[in-house]
Design an enzyme around this catalytic site. Structure first.
Site, PDB file in Angstrom:
ATOM      1  N   PRO A  50     -26.616  62.087 -34.938  1.00 48.58           N
ATOM      2  CA  PRO A  50     -27.301  63.302 -35.393  1.00 48.58           C
ATOM      3  C   PRO A  50     -26.317  64.370 -35.857  1.00 48.58           C
ATOM      4  CG  PRO A  50     -28.233  62.532 -33.327  1.00 48.58           C
ATOM      5  CD  PRO A  50     -26.983  61.738 -33.549  1.00 48.58           C
ATOM      6  N   LEU A  52     -26.732  67.474 -35.509  1.00 44.90           N
ATOM      7  CA  LEU A  52     -26.735  68.614 -34.596  1.00 44.90           C
ATOM      8  C   LEU A  52     -26.844  68.126 -33.160  1.00 44.90           C
ATOM      9  CD1 LEU A  52     -26.855  71.778 -34.442  1.00 44.90           C
ATOM     10  CD2 LEU A  52     -29.329  71.520 -34.270  1.00 44.90           C
ATOM     11  N   GLY A  53     -25.986  68.638 -32.298  1.00 47.08           N
ATOM     12  CA  GLY A  53     -26.017  68.285 -30.890  1.00 47.08           C
ATOM     13  C   GLY A  53     -25.850  69.509 -30.018  1.00 47.08           C
ATOM     14  N   LEU A  54     -25.678  69.246 -28.732  1.00 46.06           N
ATOM     15  CA  LEU A  54     -25.472  70.315 -27.753  1.00 46.06           C
ATOM     16  C   LEU A  54     -24.117  70.142 -27.093  1.00 46.06           C
ATOM     17  CD1 LEU A  54     -26.795  72.684 -26.063  1.00 46.06           C
ATOM     18  CD2 LEU A  54     -27.355  70.918 -24.364  1.00 46.06           C
ATOM     19  N   GLY A  55     -23.292  71.179 -27.113  1.00 50.93           N
ATOM     20  CA  GLY A  55     -22.025  71.175 -26.384  1.00 50.93           C
ATOM     21  C   GLY A  55     -22.275  71.462 -24.918  1.00 50.93           C
ATOM     22  N   TYR A  92     -14.848  68.618 -18.426  1.00 57.67           N
ATOM     23  CA  TYR A  92     -15.812  69.673 -18.117  1.00 57.67           C
ATOM     24  C   TYR A  92     -16.361  69.564 -16.693  1.00 57.67           C
ATOM     25  CZ  TYR A  92     -15.903  69.865 -23.272  1.00 57.67           C
ATOM     26  OH  TYR A  92     -15.570  69.912 -24.604  1.00 57.67           O
ATOM     27  N   HIS A 155      -9.506  63.508 -26.273  1.00 55.56           N
ATOM     28  CA  HIS A 155      -9.825  64.937 -26.255  1.00 55.56           C
ATOM     29  C   HIS A 155      -8.729  65.774 -26.911  1.00 55.56           C
ATOM     30  CE1 HIS A 155     -12.250  68.050 -23.706  1.00 55.56           C
ATOM     31  NE2 HIS A 155     -12.002  68.500 -24.913  1.00 55.56           N
TER      32      HIS A 155
END
Length: 385
Positions: A50, A52-55, A92, A155
């Protein structure tokens, strides 16, 4: 990936007081990534990525401000709204919450199955040695509670000394507060403030590992893909020079993820990605709030962005995200607020807006090569120079 948003009721307001565009079913466009001839065929590999995603970054061990459970709630809201890409990282320290949110969403019917959601994870710096790469990915898989991920990123192109997982090897998450992979202080006995190159230019900082190259690490990551633990392999925070060095002796990465926004447009890096058929994904597409200094400029308050937002009747964030998409760039802005998630998804509403040539030309003039993430501040490495 079809994204279904809730409907009915009054219009939702985003963080800028502008009515959200997302109040009806919509489809977030997706890009089919290049497949390797040697890749293992899995259902995840057939999924497009996609746009657009979410961080999910809310801080590290020393800087974490989010209370336990925060990311679980945020990811669950994102999935319920129709978001279908979640960008994670072992660094994270919250991948277990992402995994729990995914299970919640499947249980309540928001998500049909694991295969409906694109999951990215990232290899943390202390695990760049080839022998440590697969165990690191397996730790992320355990925390996410999945058999494989769609994308496995390096990363940073920087190897640190190994930080043992301790009890986290066999449990989900990192419950032991002594586990600290950012400065490796539990291993070196030193904080960055004591060992930074700017203070001790004659001494190699003890957290930086020697004898491990990006090629060593990348090849071990490819082996994880060939073993079926991830569908695609990519890199993050690479310059053109480093990316070219990698591609000279390895297959190109499927995805290159770097900071990009109107003040840092990364035209050369994106052009190189096009040359090697790698998708470019922008983090911090709105300008990085956590690392931005109080006096630094911000895209969301820039006069040009504000004028374009007023012209189209949308938020400044929507302008930045629409601009990102119209450049052919994938992205995953981080937010904990449902209203902002709705606004972000609304960029793809069928009767939404499109930036015209004048808008695009005006935004192009905003580029100033400005990084909000400056690893020289922490690693002692001026990577962007």
């Amino acid at each position: 990936f079809c994204s279904t948003a809730t409907s009915g009721g009054p219009p939702h307001l985003n963080g800028h007081g502008v009515p959200s565009l997302t109040d009806e079913p919509l489809v977030v466009p997706a890009r089919q990534l290049r497949q390797s001839a040697s890749s293992v065929e899995t259902s995840e590999q057939k999924n497009p990525m996609p746009y657009l995603g979410l961080g999910t970054f809310t801080g590290t061990r020393f800087t974490q401000k989010a209370a336990p459970g925060t990311m679980r709630r945020a990811v669950r809201a994102w999935l319920a709204l129709g978001g279908r890409l979640v960008d994670c990282a072992q660094n994270y320290l919250n991948e277990n919450e992402v995994g729990d949110a995914l299970k919640d969403a499947i249980a309540d019917g928001s998500v049909a199955s694991r295969d409906a959601v694109w999951l990215t994870t990232k290899l943390n710096n202390p695990y760049h040695a080839p022998a440590d790469v697969r165990p690191a990915l397996e730790k992320s898989l355990r925390d996410l509670d999945v058999a494989s991920v769609d994308l496995f990123l390096m990363h940073w192109p920087v190897a640190f000394v190994k930080v043992p997982y301790g009890d986290a090897t066999t449990v989900r998450g990192f419950p032991d507060a002594a586990y600290e992979p950012d400065e490796c202080s539990g291993v070196t006995g030193k904080r960055w403030t004591e060992t930074h190159w700017s203070k001790h230019m004659e001494t190699w900082p003890p957290h930086l590992r020697r004898g491990v190259s990006i090629h060593d690490t990348y090849r071990a990551m490819l082996a994880c893909r060939d073993a079926g633990l991830c569908a695609h392999v990519g890199v993050a925070n690479f310059t053109v020079a480093l990316l070219h060095e990698l591609c000279c002796v390895n297959e190109p990465p499927a995805v290159v993820q770097c900071e990009s926004h109107p003040f840092l447009q990364q035209r050369g890096l994106i052009r190189y990605c096009e040359y090697v058929d790698a998708a470019f994904q922008a983090y911090s597409p709105l300008g990085y709030g956590v690392f931005r200094g109080a006096t630094e400029p911000a895209p969301l308050t820039d006069a040009t962005i504000l004028a374009i937002a007023e012209k189209h009747g949308v938020s400044p964030a929507a302008v930045c995200l629409r601009w990102t998409y119209q450049r052919g760039v994938l992205t995953m802005p981080m937010t904990l607020h449902e209203a902002e998630m709705r606004d972000n998804l609304g960029v793809f509403r069928k009767d939404g807006f499109t930036l015209d040539d004048d808008d695009l030309a005006a935004i192009a003039r905003l580029d100033r090569g400005h990084h909000y993430l400056r690893p020289d501040d922490w690693y002692g490495l001026p990577l962007w120079d």
